[in-house]
Design a protein around this motif. Structure first.
Motif, PDB file in Angstrom:
ATOM      1  N   TYR A 197      -3.180  -0.014  -1.419  1.00 30.97           N
ATOM      2  CA  TYR A 197      -1.811  -0.146  -0.906  1.00 30.97           C
ATOM      3  C   TYR A 197      -1.149  -1.416  -1.442  1.00 30.97           C
ATOM      4  O   TYR A 197       0.015  -1.396  -1.821  1.00 30.97           O
ATOM      5  CB  TYR A 197      -1.818  -0.158   0.625  1.00 30.97           C
ATOM      6  N   TYR A 198      -1.902  -2.487  -1.473  1.00 31.00           N
ATOM      7  CA  TYR A 198      -1.385  -3.741  -2.048  1.00 31.00           C
ATOM      8  C   TYR A 198      -1.077  -3.538  -3.537  1.00 31.00           C
ATOM      9  O   TYR A 198      -0.056  -4.002  -4.043  1.00 31.00           O
ATOM     10  CB  TYR A 198      -2.417  -4.847  -1.855  1.00 31.00           C
ATOM     11  N   GLY A 199      -1.984  -2.831  -4.229  1.00 31.16           N
ATOM     12  CA  GLY A 199      -1.782  -2.593  -5.649  1.00 31.16           C
ATOM     13  C   GLY A 199      -0.551  -1.753  -5.929  1.00 31.16           C
ATOM     14  O   GLY A 199       0.185  -2.010  -6.893  1.00 31.16           O
ATOM     15  N   LEU A 200      -0.305  -0.749  -5.085  1.00 35.27           N
ATOM     16  CA  LEU A 200       0.907   0.057  -5.257  1.00 35.27           C
ATOM     17  C   LEU A 200       2.152  -0.802  -5.105  1.00 35.27           C
ATOM     18  O   LEU A 200       3.132  -0.625  -5.839  1.00 35.27           O
ATOM     19  CB  LEU A 200       0.921   1.191  -4.236  1.00 35.27           C
ATOM     20  N   GLY A 201       2.126  -1.733  -4.169  1.00 32.97           N
ATOM     21  CA  GLY A 201       3.275  -2.620  -3.988  1.00 32.97           C
ATOM     22  C   GLY A 201       3.417  -3.634  -5.100  1.00 32.97           C
ATOM     23  O   GLY A 201       4.521  -3.885  -5.597  1.00 32.97           O
ATOM     24  N   ALA A 202       2.296  -4.219  -5.530  1.00 30.08           N
ATOM     25  CA  ALA A 202       2.333  -5.261  -6.557  1.00 30.08           C
ATOM     26  C   ALA A 202       2.667  -4.723  -7.937  1.00 30.08           C
ATOM     27  O   ALA A 202       3.385  -5.360  -8.715  1.00 30.08           O
ATOM     28  CB  ALA A 202       0.988  -5.990  -6.593  1.00 30.08           C
ATOM     29  N   TRP A 203       2.154  -3.534  -8.268  1.00 39.57           N
ATOM     30  CA  TRP A 203       2.326  -2.991  -9.608  1.00 39.57           C
ATOM     31  C   TRP A 203       3.463  -1.981  -9.725  1.00 39.57           C
ATOM     32  O   TRP A 203       4.125  -1.892 -10.758  1.00 39.57           O
ATOM     33  CB  TRP A 203       1.027  -2.323 -10.068  1.00 39.57           C
ATOM     34  N   PHE A 204       3.683  -1.213  -8.671  1.00 32.71           N
ATOM     35  CA  PHE A 204       4.688  -0.154  -8.749  1.00 32.71           C
ATOM     36  C   PHE A 204       5.743  -0.263  -7.647  1.00 32.71           C
ATOM     37  O   PHE A 204       6.531   0.668  -7.462  1.00 32.71           O
ATOM     38  CB  PHE A 204       4.003   1.217  -8.646  1.00 32.71           C
ATOM     39  N   GLY A 205       5.756  -1.382  -6.920  1.00 33.24           N
ATOM     40  CA  GLY A 205       6.658  -1.557  -5.795  1.00 33.24           C
ATOM     41  C   GLY A 205       8.133  -1.349  -6.104  1.00 33.24           C
ATOM     42  O   GLY A 205       8.813  -0.580  -5.396  1.00 33.24           O
ATOM     43  N   THR A 210      12.819   1.966  -5.193  1.00 31.35           N
ATOM     44  CA  THR A 210      14.028   2.650  -5.665  1.00 31.35           C
ATOM     45  C   THR A 210      13.969   4.142  -5.355  1.00 31.35           C
ATOM     46  O   THR A 210      14.950   4.741  -4.898  1.00 31.35           O
ATOM     47  CB  THR A 210      14.194   2.442  -7.182  1.00 31.35           C
ATOM     48  N   ALA A 211      12.799   4.745  -5.588  1.00 30.77           N
ATOM     49  CA  ALA A 211      12.640   6.173  -5.300  1.00 30.77           C
ATOM     50  C   ALA A 211      12.811   6.451  -3.811  1.00 30.77           C
ATOM     51  O   ALA A 211      13.421   7.457  -3.423  1.00 30.77           O
ATOM     52  CB  ALA A 211      11.267   6.639  -5.775  1.00 30.77           C
ATOM     53  N   MET A 252       9.336   2.576   5.769  1.00 30.21           N
ATOM     54  CA  MET A 252      10.323   1.898   4.931  1.00 30.21           C
ATOM     55  C   MET A 252      11.661   2.636   4.939  1.00 30.21           C
ATOM     56  O   MET A 252      12.722   2.012   4.998  1.00 30.21           O
ATOM     57  CB  MET A 252       9.796   1.752   3.500  1.00 30.21           C
ATOM     58  N   LYS A 253      11.609   3.960   4.868  1.00 27.44           N
ATOM     59  CA  LYS A 253      12.843   4.746   4.877  1.00 27.44           C
ATOM     60  C   LYS A 253      13.592   4.558   6.181  1.00 27.44           C
ATOM     61  O   LYS A 253      14.820   4.397   6.198  1.00 27.44           O
ATOM     62  CB  LYS A 253      12.504   6.227   4.668  1.00 27.44           C
ATOM     63  N   LEU A 254      12.864   4.556   7.287  1.00 24.96           N
ATOM     64  CA  LEU A 254      13.485   4.390   8.595  1.00 24.96           C
ATOM     65  C   LEU A 254      14.182   3.042   8.712  1.00 24.96           C
ATOM     66  O   LEU A 254      15.348   2.968   9.119  1.00 24.96           O
ATOM     67  CB  LEU A 254      12.432   4.548   9.690  1.00 24.96           C
ATOM     68  N   PHE A 255      13.490   1.978   8.323  1.00 27.91           N
ATOM     69  CA  PHE A 255      14.086   0.645   8.428  1.00 27.91           C
ATOM     70  C   PHE A 255      15.231   0.471   7.437  1.00 27.91           C
ATOM     71  O   PHE A 255      16.210  -0.221   7.725  1.00 27.91           O
ATOM     72  CB  PHE A 255      13.014  -0.434   8.213  1.00 27.91           C
ATOM     73  N   TYR A 256      15.118   1.085   6.279  1.00 24.43           N
ATOM     74  CA  TYR A 256      16.198   1.018   5.289  1.00 24.43           C
ATOM     75  C   TYR A 256      17.449   1.726   5.806  1.00 24.43           C
ATOM     76  O   TYR A 256      18.571   1.209   5.678  1.00 24.43           O
ATOM     77  CB  TYR A 256      15.724   1.643   3.976  1.00 24.43           C
TER      78      TYR A 256
END
Length: 357
Positions: A197-205, A210-211, A252-256
């Motif tokens: 999960y950290y890697g998804l945020g750090a590398w593809f966040g 945006t998606a 994230m979608k909810l808070f956005y």
């Protein structure tokens, strides 16, 4: 001007609240189910089970956000410039509060529950010797394993950033495997499981963020329904990866969307908590230990009536959260005012010496 990152801070606030509630439950209710019957026993078990079901919604999004917020350090900042803020700073807090938790919780147990048997190897805070403490910390068997993970994750993902796709696929596979073949140490088990999960945020966040913003839930009802059904089905067979990924997106979608509907405020509770996650995270475990042992002692001694006991069982996690939050924020202010914030950041001389190297 609108702060576009404020809603992310609110998510951090929600996550640390869930962490405090988690520790409030595991240090209190399991001791009650052994001698409570009837409705009190039902309430205690309900909190225990609810705590378990909240697991996919607690740490995955916390680590995704943590990774997303250091993307620039991973991609553009030189190693030497990362030592202070991304490594030494966190390691200092981990080591300092590891010792403070050990000393504080040991004293609290001797004072409030001297006859309570603890497994000294289960948590660094319960260690009986310095060697046990050092070994438990090295194995991440500590309530501060989140900080341990942040240091390790940064080293891994900055070093392997040229191999993003194969590494992240490997980590996703390890997440599934570890559900069936967990590591012998619970702390390291959590560290390894949450690395993807950290890697998804750090590398593809940035791309995933945006998606998420562009995704229209109303235009893809079948896709959303399928994701919900598949994630729940896999979760029921002990594969929480998909529901954790879905929870990251949903939270994230909810808070956005809430931020677009009503702009997030700097004085909101979740924002205040989100900007002080380290202070609350490091201090709450000591407070919870004292609070749970004191309350359990009062219940065992029969000083709480049946009606009062039921009220305590219903609201204890929320009361604990309020107390831990207030004390954590208060101690952070005290640290800044009296000690130059040395309880949450390295002393200035040490920082200067580190930067000089």
């Amino acid at each position: 001007m609108k702060n576009k990152q404020l809603w992310i801070n609110h998510i951090k606030g929600l996550c640390i609240c869930l962490v405090v509630i988690y520790h409030s439950v595991i240090t209190f209710y399991p001791h009650l189910v052994q001698f409570q019957t009837g409705f009190p026993e039902y309430v205690a078990k309900s909190w225990i089970y609810l705590n378990l079901y909240l697991a996919p919604f607690r740490m995955p999004v916390f680590f995704f956000i943590s990774g997303f917020l250091i993307t620039r350090y991973i991609d553009a900042v030189k190693w030497r410039d990362c030592v202070d803020k991304r490594l030494w700073n966190i390691f200092y807090v981990l080591l300092l509060w590891g010792v403070l938790q050990w000393l504080g919780i040991s004293l609290i147990n001797q004072w409030l529950a001297p006859d309570l048997v603890r497994n000294p190897t289960s948590n660094a805070a319960y260690s009986e010797t310095l060697l046990q403490f050092a070994v438990s910390m090295a194995k991440a068997s500590t309530s501060l394993w989140y900080l341990y993970a942040l240091v390790l994750y940064f080293l891994v993902f900055k070093s392997l950033r040229q191999y993003r796709v194969p590494v992240i696929l490997l980590l996703l596979a390890i997440n599934v495997v570890i559900s069936f073949m967990p590591l012998p140490w619970w702390g390291m088990n959590s560290v390894v499981r949450n690395m993807c999960y950290y890697g998804l945020g750090a590398w593809f966040g940035p791309q995933l963020m945006t998606a998420m913003k562009e995704f229209n839930l109303r235009q893809h009802p079948l896709l959303c329904a399928a994701a919900a059904v598949i994630s729940v089905a896999l979760y029921l067979v002990n594969v929480p990866l998909v529901i954790s990924l879905v929870s990251i997106f949903v939270i994230m979608k909810l808070f956005y969307l809430l931020d677009n509907w009503r702009e997030s405020r700097t004085d909101a509770f979740l924002n205040i908590v989100g900007t002080n996650t380290i202070a609350i995270y490091t201090t709450h475990r000591i407070v919870i230990e004292a609070l749970s042992l004191f309350t359990l002692g009062q219940i065992s001694a029969g000083r709480i009536s049946d009606n009062a006991l039921l009220a305590v069982l219903l609201v204890y996690p929320f009361a604990s959260l309020a107390i831990c939050t207030c004390l954590g924020l208060g101690f952070r202010k005290l640290s800044r005012a009296l000690f130059g914030d040395m309880f949450f950041s390295p002393p200035a001389k040490l920082v200067t010496a580190t930067e000089a190297r």
